[in-house]
Design an enzyme around this catalytic site. Sequence first.
Site, mmCIF file in Angstrom:
data_model
loop_
_atom_site.group_PDB
_atom_site.id
_atom_site.type_symbol
_atom_site.label_atom_id
_atom_site.label_comp_id
_atom_site.label_asym_id
_atom_site.label_seq_id
_atom_site.Cartn_x
_atom_site.Cartn_y
_atom_site.Cartn_z
ATOM 1 N N CYS A 22 11.967 -56.265 28.239
ATOM 2 C CA CYS A 22 12.442 -55.723 26.967
ATOM 3 C C CYS A 22 11.520 -54.727 26.283
ATOM 4 O O CYS A 22 11.976 -53.664 25.841
ATOM 5 C CB CYS A 22 12.772 -56.870 26.011
ATOM 6 S SG CYS A 22 11.472 -58.095 25.822
ATOM 7 N N HIS A 80 9.242 -55.269 18.342
ATOM 8 C CA HIS A 80 8.516 -55.495 19.604
ATOM 9 C C HIS A 80 7.750 -54.261 20.092
ATOM 10 O O HIS A 80 7.499 -54.105 21.287
ATOM 11 C CB HIS A 80 9.475 -55.982 20.693
ATOM 12 C CG HIS A 80 8.796 -56.797 21.763
ATOM 13 N ND1 HIS A 80 9.355 -57.003 23.003
ATOM 14 C CD2 HIS A 80 7.615 -57.453 21.768
ATOM 15 C CE1 HIS A 80 8.564 -57.757 23.727
ATOM 16 N NE2 HIS A 80 7.494 -58.045 23.002
ATOM 17 N N ASP A 232 18.942 -54.374 27.147
ATOM 18 C CA ASP A 232 17.617 -53.806 27.413
ATOM 19 C C ASP A 232 17.084 -54.151 28.799
ATOM 20 O O ASP A 232 16.148 -53.508 29.277
ATOM 21 C CB ASP A 232 16.601 -54.207 26.336
ATOM 22 C CG ASP A 232 16.522 -55.708 26.117
ATOM 23 O OD1 ASP A 232 17.249 -56.455 26.793
ATOM 24 O OD2 ASP A 232 15.730 -56.137 25.258
ATOM 25 N N ASN A 233 17.680 -55.137 29.452
ATOM 26 C CA ASN A 233 17.312 -55.486 30.832
ATOM 27 C C ASN A 233 18.312 -56.505 31.355
ATOM 28 O O ASN A 233 19.153 -57.007 30.609
ATOM 29 C CB ASN A 233 15.876 -56.037 30.930
ATOM 30 C CG ASN A 233 15.562 -57.145 29.949
ATOM 31 O OD1 ASN A 233 14.799 -56.977 29.010
ATOM 32 N ND2 ASN A 233 16.177 -58.310 30.157
#
Length: 411
Positions: A22, A80, A232-233
Site C-alpha cells: 500500500c 501513510h 492499492d494492491n
Amino acid sequence: NIDRIANEGVRFDQGYVSFPVCGPSRAGLLTGRYQSRFGFDLNPSENPNDPRAGLPVTEKTIAEVLKPAGYTSMISGKWHMGLHPNFHPNVRGFDEFYGFLNGGHNYFTERLRDIDPAKVKNAAQLYQDLLERNGQEFKTKGYLTDLLSDEGVKFIDNNKDGPFFLFMSYNAPHVPMHATQEYLDRFPNIKDPKRKTYAAMVSAVDDGVGDILNRLDTLNIADNTMVFFLSDNGGPQQRAKNASSNAPFRGGKGDVFEGGVRVPYAVRWPAAIPAGVDYPHPVSSLDILSTAVAATGMDVSGNKPLDGVDLVPYLNEPGFKTMPHDRLFWRYRDGKSETFPRIAVLDNETKYVKTGGNEMLFDLETDEAEQDNEISAERQRAKELAAEHKAWSDEMSDLDISIFNEWPKKQ
C-alpha cells in the site's frame, strides 16, 4: 455503486498499480511517478520522530500539482506517507485532511483514544489513536468507513463550484476485520465469518461510493467530474489476514505476480470518455495524475517528468489500436538490504518475473493466471526483458534502508 463507475465509464481489463504494497503504491499514485525514482520501495517506518521516513518533500503530490490551476483538494482516510510534521497532508498540497496518518486503523471509533506518539513502541498501537481533522485530533462515534464517506460528500457540497480534487483514501478492507451488524446482515449466505466480514467491509465502501456519485448527480456536476476507482494492491494470501481472493490470478499482496499488482480499476467521465467499455490494454495507477493534468490544460513542463500518460485519447481511439505503455516495471526491495529479490516487467502481453532467484516468462494473453512458465523456450526473450528492467532500475534511486525499518526500542 462501484460497478456503476465501470458501467457508466471504462473498465480496465489490465489495470495495474506500481507496487504490490500500500505505501509505495499510494506514493506512485500521488506523484504520478514510479516511487522507485525517489527510493520509496517499501512501506516507510511510522516513527513520527523521523523526518526522513515518508514521501520525500522534493516530490510534488497531485494536490500540489493541481493547486496552480485553482483546485481545492482533500484527502479523506488513510495517509501513510509519513507521520513526521514534514509529511503532513496539509503541508503537501491538501487543503483539508480528515482521517489518520498511519497505515491502518480500528474501524469502531468509540474505541479510539488519545495516544502520545512519544510513548508508542510500535505501529500497531497507532491503530487505536484518535482521528484528526487538519492536524487536530478529536473524539467521535460511528463506523470509520461511513465517517470517511460523509466527509467526502461534505467536501463536494462545499466545493461544488469547483474545481476540486477529492482523494477518498479508504482503508477497508484492510485489517483489522471490523464491520457493523448492519453490513454483516447483508450477507446471510456467507458462512465463513472472516469472508462475511470482508464482504461487509467492501459493501460499506460501496455505499460510500454511491453517496458520492449520487451527490455529483444531485449537484449536476457529474458529467464534468472524472471519477477513478481502484485498489492499492492485491489481497493478502494469508488466510489469517482478510479472507480476500485474487482468483484467477497468481499471488497476492507483496507479489509481483498478477495477484499482487493487477487490481479492480475503472474510470467514469461522461463528458469526455465512452460508457460501458472494457479497455483491453495495460494501464497504470500512474496515469491518473497525467490524465488530470491534461484535462486542466496545465503546463507542467517545469515539474519533474511524470511516468503516466493521459488516458483520454487512448480510450476514445476507435478499435483501441494504440497501447498507452510500451512497458510497465516493478521492483520490491528486500526489507533488510538494498537488493530487489522480486522484479517484473510487462511488455505488451509478455511478462518477465524474477522472484526468489527463479526466472519466469508468461504470455498473459493465453495464461493470465501465470501457470505456464515459457522461459525454457524463450530464453532470449527473457534475457532481453531482464536487460530492459535493469536499464529502468538503474535510472531509479536508493535511499537509506533505515528509513523503512521499524522504530528503535528506545526513542
